[in-house]
Design a protein around this motif. Structure first.
Motif, short mmCIF file in Angstrom:
data_model
loop_
_atom_site.label_atom_id
_atom_site.label_comp_id
_atom_site.label_asym_id
_atom_site.label_seq_id
_atom_site.Cartn_x
_atom_site.Cartn_y
_atom_site.Cartn_z
N THR A 99 0.16 -3.80 -1.03
CA THR A 99 0.17 -3.44 0.39
C THR A 99 1.19 -2.32 0.62
O THR A 99 2.30 -2.34 0.06
N PHE A 137 -2.22 7.68 2.78
CA PHE A 137 -1.71 6.32 2.87
C PHE A 137 -1.09 6.05 4.23
O PHE A 137 -0.41 6.91 4.81
N LYS A 138 -1.31 4.81 4.72
CA LYS A 138 -0.72 4.36 5.98
C LYS A 138 -0.14 2.97 5.79
O LYS A 138 -0.60 2.22 4.92
N ASP A 141 -2.02 -0.56 4.64
CA ASP A 141 -3.21 -0.37 3.80
C ASP A 141 -3.15 -1.28 2.58
O ASP A 141 -2.08 -1.51 1.99
#
Length: 287
Positions: A99, A137-138, A141
């Motif tokens: 994550t 990417f955040k 995610d």
């Protein structure tokens, strides 16, 4: 009657004596009719080996070109082998789901710093890695990860992409330096060849010189028997030496315009040998 040599006929001047050939002196149509120079050239026995060293500098620059080329090729070979080894190692990694905790800016404009959390054994692991901004990417995610067997702290792959090898980050700038060194050395060899030809054309003259203050490209006041020249040192590893408290140091000069050389009695770092410095002639100033 005693025979004599007779009177010399008027109108037939005495033939001038031929001057000995001096290395680098341009020849006229009749070498015996060369007029005296205001600044006499040094003799061939001295000039020839000094001018010949310029050709050695050209060969040395070409040798460095070959070394830079070999180093450039070696860097790329090591990078390619490292990338192939990383791909093979990633295939043996232990897959887990990770994550994204946070995304932070990086020192490189095209990358950012991504903090990941993933399970490894009995406790979760948190690690920060660099990633391309284009990956998007955040925080929050989910992604597939793979870490090295026996070393949960070492990530091998992120979403199918092999993690960059730290050795590549070290070799890439070295490879770029070698890439720049190749044309630089080729250009240096061409310059030394041009100076060699220019010195052969003009020969070497005795003079005195004073190096003005300045570390990289100082100006040099050159005083000949009947002339004065102001020279600017060229970009080269051969730096003009400074003689503290001394002015008008005896030197040899040769060449013309932008392809001149000044031969000092010693160098800045080597005190027991003659030191050749490339220079170009500039307009005198009032400094």
């Amino acid at each position: 009657m005693k025979l004599g040599r007779g009177k010399r006929r008027p109108g037939k001047p005495e033939r001038p004596r031929r001057r000995p050939h001096v290395a680098g002196r341009p020849r006229s149509i009749s070498d015996g009719d060369v007029t005296e120079s205001h600044d006499p050239l040094i003799h061939e026995a001295v000039a020839t080996p000094l001018i010949g060293k310029l050709s050695h500098f050209k060969v040395r620059a070409l040798a460095f070109t070959v070394l830079w080329l070999a180093f450039f090729i070696a860097c790329h070979m090591v990078i390619d082998l490292s990338q192939k080894a990383a791909v093979e190692l990633a295939k043996t990694g232990i897959p887990v789901e990770g994550t994204v905790e946070k995304v932070e800016p990086s020192s490189k404009p095209t990358r950012h710093k991504v903090t990941l959390t993933y399970p490894a054994g009995t406790k979760p692991r948190t690690i920060a890695v660099g990633a391309e901004k284009s990956r998007g990417f955040k925080a929050g995610d989910k992604m597939s990860l793979a870490y090295a067997p026996g070393d949960p702290t070492r990530l091998l792959a992120i979403d199918g992409y092999v993690v960059d090898n730290p050795d590549d980050d070290f070799l890439t700038p070295l490879s770029f330096s070698a890439f720049l060194g190749i044309p630089t050395c080729v250009y240096a060899a061409w310059l030394w060849r041009s100076r060699y030809r220019s010195a052969l054309k003009t020969g070497l003259r005795e003079a005195t010189a004073t190096v003005r203050p300045g570390w990289f490209f100082p100006k040099i006041d050159v005083y000949l028997a009947q002339d004065y020249k102001l020279l600017q040192t060229r970009r080269s590893l051969r730096i003009a030496p400074r003689f503290k408290g001394l002015q008008k140091v005896p030197v040899f000069i040769g060449g013309e315009e932008t392809d001149m050389i000044v031969i000092f009695p010693r160098g800045r770092f080597f005190k027991d040998r003659l030191h050749t410095v490339p220079a170009k002639e500039i307009e005198p100033d009032t400094d």
